[in-house]
Design a protein around this motif. Structure first.
Motif, PDB file in Angstrom:
ATOM      1  N   GLY A 280      -7.153 -16.786  -2.040  1.00  0.00           N
ATOM      2  CA  GLY A 280      -6.198 -16.879  -0.936  1.00  0.00           C
ATOM      3  C   GLY A 280      -4.747 -16.809  -1.353  1.00  0.00           C
ATOM      4  N   VAL A 281      -4.473 -16.842  -2.658  1.00  0.00           N
ATOM      5  CA  VAL A 281      -3.076 -16.790  -3.138  1.00  0.00           C
ATOM      6  C   VAL A 281      -2.923 -15.514  -3.966  1.00  0.00           C
ATOM      7  CG1 VAL A 281      -1.296 -17.944  -4.482  1.00  0.00           C
ATOM      8  CG2 VAL A 281      -2.990 -19.298  -3.224  1.00  0.00           C
ATOM      9  N   TYR A 282      -2.185 -14.545  -3.428  1.00  0.00           N
ATOM     10  CA  TYR A 282      -2.077 -13.234  -4.071  1.00  0.00           C
ATOM     11  C   TYR A 282      -0.665 -13.075  -4.603  1.00  0.00           C
ATOM     12  CZ  TYR A 282      -6.212 -13.002  -1.230  1.00  0.00           C
ATOM     13  OH  TYR A 282      -7.396 -13.296  -0.651  1.00  0.00           O
ATOM     14  N   THR A 283      -0.539 -13.114  -5.909  1.00  0.00           N
ATOM     15  CA  THR A 283       0.782 -13.118  -6.528  1.00  0.00           C
ATOM     16  C   THR A 283       1.246 -11.725  -6.914  1.00  0.00           C
ATOM     17  OG1 THR A 283      -0.325 -13.558  -8.618  1.00  0.00           O
ATOM     18  CG2 THR A 283       0.544 -15.467  -7.424  1.00  0.00           C
ATOM     19  N   SER A 284       0.357 -10.738  -6.887  1.00  0.00           N
ATOM     20  CA  SER A 284       0.738  -9.370  -7.233  1.00  0.00           C
ATOM     21  C   SER A 284       0.205  -8.439  -6.162  1.00  0.00           C
ATOM     22  CB  SER A 284       0.147  -8.977  -8.584  1.00  0.00           C
ATOM     23  OG  SER A 284       0.536  -9.884  -9.571  1.00  0.00           O
ATOM     24  N   SER A 285       0.905  -7.331  -5.994  1.00  0.00           N
ATOM     25  CA  SER A 285       0.449  -6.376  -4.976  1.00  0.00           C
ATOM     26  C   SER A 285       0.976  -4.992  -5.294  1.00  0.00           C
ATOM     27  CB  SER A 285       0.911  -6.821  -3.587  1.00  0.00           C
ATOM     28  OG  SER A 285       2.309  -6.749  -3.505  1.00  0.00           O
ATOM     29  N   GLN A 286       0.356  -4.044  -4.652  1.00  0.00           N
ATOM     30  CA  GLN A 286       0.782  -2.655  -4.769  1.00  0.00           C
ATOM     31  C   GLN A 286       0.568  -2.001  -3.414  1.00  0.00           C
ATOM     32  OE1 GLN A 286      -0.256  -1.062  -8.532  1.00  0.00           O
ATOM     33  NE2 GLN A 286      -0.143   1.067  -7.823  1.00  0.00           N
ATOM     34  N   THR A 287       1.522  -1.148  -2.986  1.00  0.00           N
ATOM     35  CA  THR A 287       1.489  -0.597  -1.633  1.00  0.00           C
ATOM     36  C   THR A 287       1.376   0.926  -1.683  1.00  0.00           C
ATOM     37  OG1 THR A 287       2.913  -2.417  -0.919  1.00  0.00           O
ATOM     38  CG2 THR A 287       2.720  -0.556   0.585  1.00  0.00           C
ATOM     39  N   MET A 288       0.658   1.471  -0.729  1.00  0.00           N
ATOM     40  CA  MET A 288       0.593   2.924  -0.567  1.00  0.00           C
ATOM     41  C   MET A 288       0.502   3.240   0.924  1.00  0.00           C
ATOM     42  SD  MET A 288      -3.350   3.906  -1.537  1.00  0.00           S
ATOM     43  CE  MET A 288      -2.970   5.643  -1.489  1.00  0.00           C
ATOM     44  N   THR A 289       0.822   4.475   1.269  1.00  0.00           N
ATOM     45  CA  THR A 289       0.750   4.907   2.665  1.00  0.00           C
ATOM     46  C   THR A 289      -0.478   5.791   2.823  1.00  0.00           C
ATOM     47  OG1 THR A 289       3.135   4.862   2.840  1.00  0.00           O
ATOM     48  CG2 THR A 289       1.950   6.098   4.525  1.00  0.00           C
ATOM     49  N   THR A 290      -1.280   5.467   3.807  1.00  0.00           N
ATOM     50  CA  THR A 290      -2.514   6.238   4.000  1.00  0.00           C
ATOM     51  C   THR A 290      -2.197   7.533   4.742  1.00  0.00           C
ATOM     52  OG1 THR A 290      -3.019   5.179   6.098  1.00  0.00           O
ATOM     53  CG2 THR A 290      -3.827   4.113   4.111  1.00  0.00           C
ATOM     54  N   GLY A 291      -3.107   8.484   4.592  1.00  0.00           N
ATOM     55  CA  GLY A 291      -2.844   9.801   5.169  1.00  0.00           C
ATOM     56  C   GLY A 291      -3.273   9.954   6.603  1.00  0.00           C
ATOM     57  N   GLY A 292      -3.932   8.983   7.146  1.00  0.00           N
ATOM     58  CA  GLY A 292      -4.344   9.087   8.534  1.00  0.00           C
ATOM     59  C   GLY A 292      -5.834   9.207   8.724  1.00  0.00           C
TER      60      GLY A 292
ATOM     61  N   ASN B  93     -12.054   2.484   7.628  1.00  0.00           N
ATOM     62  CA  ASN B  93     -13.037   3.018   8.572  1.00  0.00           C
ATOM     63  C   ASN B  93     -12.429   3.386   9.925  1.00  0.00           C
ATOM     64  OD1 ASN B  93     -15.120   2.660   6.681  1.00  0.00           O
ATOM     65  ND2 ASN B  93     -15.325   0.505   7.253  1.00  0.00           N
ATOM     66  N   VAL B  94     -11.160   3.056  10.124  1.00  0.00           N
ATOM     67  CA  VAL B  94     -10.491   3.408  11.381  1.00  0.00           C
ATOM     68  C   VAL B  94      -9.346   4.352  11.049  1.00  0.00           C
ATOM     69  CG1 VAL B  94      -9.185   2.541  13.351  1.00  0.00           C
ATOM     70  CG2 VAL B  94     -11.104   1.220  12.447  1.00  0.00           C
ATOM     71  N   PRO B  95      -9.351   5.566  11.623  1.00  0.00           N
ATOM     72  CA  PRO B  95      -8.300   6.525  11.272  1.00  0.00           C
ATOM     73  C   PRO B  95      -6.926   6.027  11.733  1.00  0.00           C
ATOM     74  CG  PRO B  95      -9.605   7.352  13.107  1.00  0.00           C
ATOM     75  CD  PRO B  95     -10.274   6.108  12.638  1.00  0.00           C
ATOM     76  N   GLY B  96      -5.933   6.385  10.944  1.00  0.00           N
ATOM     77  CA  GLY B  96      -4.570   5.999  11.306  1.00  0.00           C
ATOM     78  C   GLY B  96      -3.684   6.027  10.079  1.00  0.00           C
ATOM     79  N   SER B  97      -2.409   6.183  10.281  1.00  0.00           N
ATOM     80  CA  SER B  97      -1.462   6.195   9.180  1.00  0.00           C
ATOM     81  C   SER B  97      -0.893   4.793   9.032  1.00  0.00           C
ATOM     82  CB  SER B  97      -0.356   7.216   9.464  1.00  0.00           C
ATOM     83  OG  SER B  97       0.518   7.281   8.384  1.00  0.00           O
ATOM     84  N   TYR B  98      -1.230   4.187   7.902  1.00  0.00           N
ATOM     85  CA  TYR B  98      -0.826   2.798   7.692  1.00  0.00           C
ATOM     86  C   TYR B  98      -0.075   2.660   6.369  1.00  0.00           C
ATOM     87  CZ  TYR B  98      -5.022   2.343  10.632  1.00  0.00           C
ATOM     88  OH  TYR B  98      -5.976   2.492  11.588  1.00  0.00           O
ATOM     89  N   ASP B  99       0.573   1.535   6.235  1.00  0.00           N
ATOM     90  CA  ASP B  99       0.988   1.063   4.916  1.00  0.00           C
ATOM     91  C   ASP B  99      -0.130   0.130   4.460  1.00  0.00           C
ATOM     92  OD1 ASP B  99       3.359   2.396   4.787  1.00  0.00           O
ATOM     93  OD2 ASP B  99       4.527   0.772   5.664  1.00  0.00           O
TER      94      ASP B  99
END
Lengths: 352, 89
Positions: free
Chosen positions: A69-81, A53-59
């Motif tokens: 509370g314990v996250y053993t798997s993850s996947q990452t992407m870069t947002t477009g802004g 909901n807040v514009p910005g380029s993030y990972d």
């Protein structure tokens, strides 16, 4: 000089507020919309959607695990802004049955966490029960009283153990505060089940829900509750045929069915008044001679019971209750035995 | 239309046949009958206090015998009426 100091102080305050504000509303800035919190997915979860909901380029990191509370798997992407939903297609779908907890975070270039979503949970199951729905009547329909229910049963592609066994389909319906129920047995699998409605419905609104039970009478599916209106003044509904715009034969067939239905209804459907007229015949004569004597004698005999006021008052026999009970049962057994002998003799010598 | 007409005709025929019965007075039993029923109930209540299973069996047997005999009587009565119809033996 003082004005300059005030401006600097004001600017510093505004910058501080601007930096603090996003952290104060972290959960509102980032939210997981898929998987849906609390839902069950069959047979796997293969994607996720994170709402920014807040514009910005993030990972953005989408994480999950089997413990809260314990996250053993993850996947990452870069947002477009921009803001909106960002979809994750999981490299390895989550297909082991169980409950999973999901959280998403956004990070800046220095891997500092900017926003954190609320944790959600979703279940993964390898099997899905069948679904059931009422096909006839349908929700919101107005129709005259009918004779049979039609229920649709749909099984999923994933194995549900008793789908090949015997099921019981049941429809519970309520009309004017009275609840009734009709059931039928069917062999599992997709398809329609039609079975008789035993209760005569009068005019008014009826609500109905279909249930599906397995062979052990465990409920495996429930339909949504539908509501329909009974109007006895309406003629029986002919089957509805949907014709393509250019299908002339179908339209002629449809017209023929509709017309014949209307004519047949006008010719052969008895009016309510003609049926109700018979109800007045017996009450008019049931009290008249000679039928009245039979009615009165039947009422008098119905009045015989052993719950009246005793003609004799007997003192307590509790001290002899064990003995009396044996005698009581013995006499009763003898009476039934004599009755059986009498009945056999009576039937053998019956002359009709 | 057709079925309604047939039903109305049937109703009219039954109404006409039963018209003489409708004109008769209401039947009434002597008041002694209700007194008798009350007395019988009192006897059964006394018996029930002492021998409950016996009183229940006795009541059930009386009702069964009465129902059977009334059924036979009605059957014979109806068959007698049917046999009075010309052409039926």
């Amino acid at each position: 000089m003082i004005k300059t100091c005030l401006k600097i102080a004001l600017s510093a305050a505004i910058i501080s507020i601007a930096m603090i504000a996003p952290a104060a509303h972290a959960d509102e800035n980032l939210a997981i919309t898929a998987p849906v919190n609390g839902s069950t997915y069959v047979p796997s979860i293969s994607s996720g959607i994170v709402q920014i909901n807040v514009p910005g380029s993030y990972d953005m990191v989408f994480s999950w695990g089997t413990e809260t509370g314990v996250y053993t798997s993850s996947q990452t992407m870069t947002t477009g802004g921009g803001t909106g939903g960002y979809g994750f297609s999981l490299d390895v779908p989550i297909d082991t049955p169980g409950t999973y907890y999901f959280q998403a975070v956004t990070r800046d270039e220095s891997t500092n966490v900017i926003d954190t979503s609320a944790e959600i949970s979703a279940n993964v199951s390898s099997e899905a029960p069948p679904t059931i729905s009422l096909n006839f009547p349908h929700d919101g329909q107005t129709l005259p009283d009918f004779s049979s229910w039609i229920v649709d049963i749909t099984s999923h592609a994933y194995n549900y153990p008793p789908i090949s066994g015997q099921f019981t389909v049941n429809v519970q319906y309520t009309e004017g505060g009275i609840t009734a129920s009709d059931s039928a047995e069917t062999v599992g699998g997709d398809g329609q089940v039609s079975f008789r409605k035993d209760f005569t419905l009068s005019d008014g609104v009826v609500t109905a829900t279909a249930h599906l039970y397995d062979k052990d009478l465990n409920e495996v599916a429930t339909s949504s509750t539908i509501s329909f209106t009974i109007d006895s003044g309406l003629p029986p509904q002919p089957p509805t045929i949907t014709c393509a715009a250019t299908d002339v034969i179908c339209k002629i067939q449809n017209w023929f069915i509709t017309s014949m239905g209307a004519i047949g209804n006008w010719l052969f459907k008895p009016s309510d008044a003609s049926l109700q007229a018979f109800n007045s015949l017996w009450p008019d004569i049931k009290d008249k001679v000679p039928f009245g004597y039979l009615t009165l004698i039947a009422e008098a005999l119905n009045g015989i019971s052993d719950t009246g006021t005793p003609t004799l008052t007997i003192e307590s026999l509790s001290a002899l209750s064990d003995t009396i009970t044996v005698i009581d049962i013995g006499i009763a057994a003898c009476l039934w035995l004599f009755f059986c002998f009498w009945l056999l003799k009576r039937i053998a010598k019956m002359e009709l | 239309m057709i079925i309604s007409g047939i039903l109305y005709a049937l109703y009219g025929a039954i109404f006409l046949i039963t018209y003489p019965i409708r004109a008769l007075p209401d039947a009434s039993l002597p008041s002694a009958i209700s007194t008798t029923i009350t007395t019988v109930n009192g006897f059964f209540a006394t018996l029930h206090d002492v021998l409950p299973a016996t009183s229940a069996a006795l009541l059930a047997i009386i009702i069964s015998v009465t129902a059977l005999e009334v059924s036979i009587f009605l059957y014979k009565g109806i068959m007698w009426i049917i046999r009075k119809i010309p052409g039926i033996n």
